[in-house]
Design an enzyme around this catalytic site. Structure first.
Site, PDB file in Angstrom:
ATOM      1  N   ASP A   1       0.837  -1.200   0.000  1.00  0.00           N
ATOM      2  CA  ASP A   1       0.000   0.000   0.000  1.00  0.00           C
ATOM      3  C   ASP A   1       0.872   1.251   0.000  1.00  0.00           C
ATOM      4  O   ASP A   1       1.810   1.368   0.790  1.00  0.00           O
ATOM      5  CB  ASP A   1      -0.881  -0.020   1.259  1.00  0.00           C
ATOM      6  CG  ASP A   1      -1.988   1.016   1.229  1.00  0.00           C
ATOM      7  OD1 ASP A   1      -2.021   1.857   0.305  1.00  0.00           O
ATOM      8  OD2 ASP A   1      -2.827   0.992   2.148  1.00  0.00           O
TER       9      ASP A   1
ATOM     10  N   GLU B   1     -10.801   2.975  -2.231  1.00  0.00           N
ATOM     11  CA  GLU B   1     -11.053   3.319  -0.829  1.00  0.00           C
ATOM     12  C   GLU B   1     -11.552   4.751  -0.701  1.00  0.00           C
ATOM     13  O   GLU B   1     -12.316   5.064   0.215  1.00  0.00           O
ATOM     14  CB  GLU B   1      -9.752   3.127  -0.038  1.00  0.00           C
ATOM     15  CG  GLU B   1      -9.802   3.556   1.408  1.00  0.00           C
ATOM     16  CD  GLU B   1      -8.445   3.415   2.091  1.00  0.00           C
ATOM     17  OE1 GLU B   1      -8.261   4.057   3.131  1.00  0.00           O
ATOM     18  OE2 GLU B   1      -7.586   2.675   1.585  1.00  0.00           O
TER      19      GLU B   1
ATOM     20  N   HIS C   1     -12.169  -2.374   1.677  1.00  0.00           N
ATOM     21  CA  HIS C   1     -11.187  -1.804   2.590  1.00  0.00           C
ATOM     22  C   HIS C   1     -11.602  -2.025   4.041  1.00  0.00           C
ATOM     23  O   HIS C   1     -12.762  -1.851   4.399  1.00  0.00           O
ATOM     24  CB  HIS C   1     -11.056  -0.297   2.318  1.00  0.00           C
ATOM     25  CG  HIS C   1     -10.373   0.461   3.393  1.00  0.00           C
ATOM     26  ND1 HIS C   1     -11.059   1.232   4.305  1.00  0.00           N
ATOM     27  CD2 HIS C   1      -9.065   0.559   3.727  1.00  0.00           C
ATOM     28  CE1 HIS C   1     -10.199   1.785   5.145  1.00  0.00           C
ATOM     29  NE2 HIS C   1      -8.986   1.394   4.815  1.00  0.00           N
TER      30      HIS C   1
ATOM     31  N   GLU D   1     -10.182  -7.987   3.753  1.00  0.00           N
ATOM     32  CA  GLU D   1      -9.078  -7.434   4.526  1.00  0.00           C
ATOM     33  C   GLU D   1      -9.364  -7.662   6.012  1.00  0.00           C
ATOM     34  O   GLU D   1     -10.513  -7.603   6.450  1.00  0.00           O
ATOM     35  CB  GLU D   1      -8.930  -5.945   4.242  1.00  0.00           C
ATOM     36  CG  GLU D   1      -7.746  -5.286   4.932  1.00  0.00           C
ATOM     37  CD  GLU D   1      -7.480  -3.867   4.429  1.00  0.00           C
ATOM     38  OE1 GLU D   1      -6.371  -3.363   4.664  1.00  0.00           O
ATOM     39  OE2 GLU D   1      -8.381  -3.272   3.792  1.00  0.00           O
TER      40      GLU D   1
ATOM     41  N   GLU E   1      -1.324  -0.829  -4.063  1.00  0.00           N
ATOM     42  CA  GLU E   1      -2.542  -0.124  -3.657  1.00  0.00           C
ATOM     43  C   GLU E   1      -2.353   1.383  -3.638  1.00  0.00           C
ATOM     44  O   GLU E   1      -1.371   1.894  -3.097  1.00  0.00           O
ATOM     45  CB  GLU E   1      -2.948  -0.622  -2.262  1.00  0.00           C
ATOM     46  CG  GLU E   1      -4.266  -0.063  -1.765  1.00  0.00           C
ATOM     47  CD  GLU E   1      -4.741  -0.818  -0.534  1.00  0.00           C
ATOM     48  OE1 GLU E   1      -5.402  -0.183   0.315  1.00  0.00           O
ATOM     49  OE2 GLU E   1      -4.464  -2.023  -0.407  1.00  0.00           O
TER      50      GLU E   1
END
Length: 388
Positions: free
Chosen positions: A214, A264, A314, A334, A240
């Protein structure tokens, strides 16, 4: 059954928090010349809890994790008057009413997050009224259990990151996600540090465990272009949010080079239609308590299924798990491990109870618990300042 009251309360954490660390995680503020904690604006140590009461005595529970005091004001002043006196089973009408009445200012960001929280509470209420879990209202069980990935591994000393990764292996996780700590402002040295960290994690987990990384919007298009060839040997399942959420063309360009995930910070079916039509992401990562609630998320799932793009929401959490369980478009979830309050995602466990614990890297939802299966966690309420 009619809605009689909408109650929004803000729960602000006053307990201990983990102090900020340098290069903890890249983020969109890194592009600015600034001092101090660059992650400050992305830490959310408060939560809005929404309770929708009915004349039947049932109460639906929803939540908003962004800008809680602003969200409360929106719910109290703008959304509650639109749904009080209405039938919660008219959920599409109620969503459209909230959306269209606030269209001038509420279609993205915290306005949509507030609508999301109300919508989640309505679905919880419908599940309780029918004595069914929400996923049974959405299509039912599409998988025996939900595979999930451990999501933490913020940048730290390499031995600390390796020990954490080994811990997830020992718990049976077959996938995990790390964070990059360096971006464009850190130059070539930062690139090398990023590569060292991903190499250290991959060394521990081997080649048969999925690894994701990420950037949290902390890179830019040029930097991401330069990093992707260097990252190729590590076979990331996805990278990400490498650039800011508004750079959809940047996402599309990078997604032609390697699998990119995002969403997200995107909202409604309209935002995700753009991402899908432009082939901008290989994985969709909406959060139900931001994107527009369950009413919107189920529509995005249907679109994503048509485009063969997986949806992996998310932040885990029950509002996302029910959608994942009920949709073939969602192959996994997640999972944020329970730990001390740091960024704020972990506050969900301090505020609510009912989330299932992963076993060998999988989560399950009960068939006989109505609604979302959540209640306020009484054990930690003294750790919050509560704003009525």
């Amino acid at each position: 059954m009619k809605i009689t009251r909408v109650r929004a309360r803000v729960f602000e954490w006053k307990g201990e928090t983990v102090p900020p660390k340098a290069h903890f995680c890249t983020n969109a503020m890194d592009a600015l010349w600034d001092r101090g904690d660059a992650m400050q604006s992305f830490r959310f140590h408060g939560w809005t809890v929404i309770e929708i009461e009915t004349d039947s005595g049932l109460v639906g529970l929803g939540n908003v994790a962004l800008a809680p005091r602003v969200a409360k004001t929106i719910v109290d002043q703008h959304l509650a008057p639109l749904i009080v006196g209405q039938d919660p089973f008219d959920y599409e009408y109620l969503w459209q009413r909230m959306y269209r009445a606030t269209l001038a200012w509420g279609r993205r960001g915290i306005g949509m997050a507030a609508i999301s929280g109300v919508d989640i509470a309505i679905w919880d209420l419908m599940g309780k009224a029918l004595d069914k879990p929400v996923f049974k209202l959405l299509g039912g069980r599409t998988k025996e259990k939900i595979p999930c990935y451990a999501s933490k591994l913020y940048h730290d000393d390499l031995d600390v990151m390796q020990a954490e990764a080994q811990g997830y292996l020992d718990q049976g996780f077959q996938a995990m996600k790390m964070r990059f700590g360096y971006g464009p402002k850190d130059g070539p040295r930062g690139m090398r540090e990023n590569l060292k960290s991903v190499a250290a994690v991959r060394e521990v987990i081997g080649e048969d465990i999925d690894l994701m990384a990420d950037c949290y919007m902390g890179w830019n298009l040029d930097y991401a272009r330069r990093m992707l060839p260097r990252l190729a040997p590590f076979e990331l399942r996805w990278l990400e949010e490498p650039v800011i959420a508004d750079d959809i063309d940047g996402y599309a360009e990078l997604n032609r080079i390697a699998p990119i995930s995002g969403g997200e910070h995107e909202f409604t079916v309209h935002g995700f239609r753009q991402l899908l039509e432009k082939r901008a992401v290989s994985v969709i990562q909406y959060d139900t308590n931001r994107v527009g609630g369950i009413t919107v998320a189920r529509k995005i799932n249907a679109m994503a299924e048509a485009f063969e793009v997986p949806v992996i929401p998310h932040a885990g959490q029950m509002h996302n798990y029910h959608l994942t369980m009920s949709s073939l478009a969602s192959p996994m979830s997640e999972f944020f491990p329970v730990h001390d309050v740091e960024i704020g995602n972990e506050l969900f466990y301090y505020l609510f109870e009912g989330d299932p614990a992963p076993v060998e890297g999988h989560l399950d939802l009960a068939d006989d618990v109505p609604g979302l299966g959540l209640s306020l966690n009484e054990r930690y309420l003294d750790g919050f300042h509560i704003l009525e």
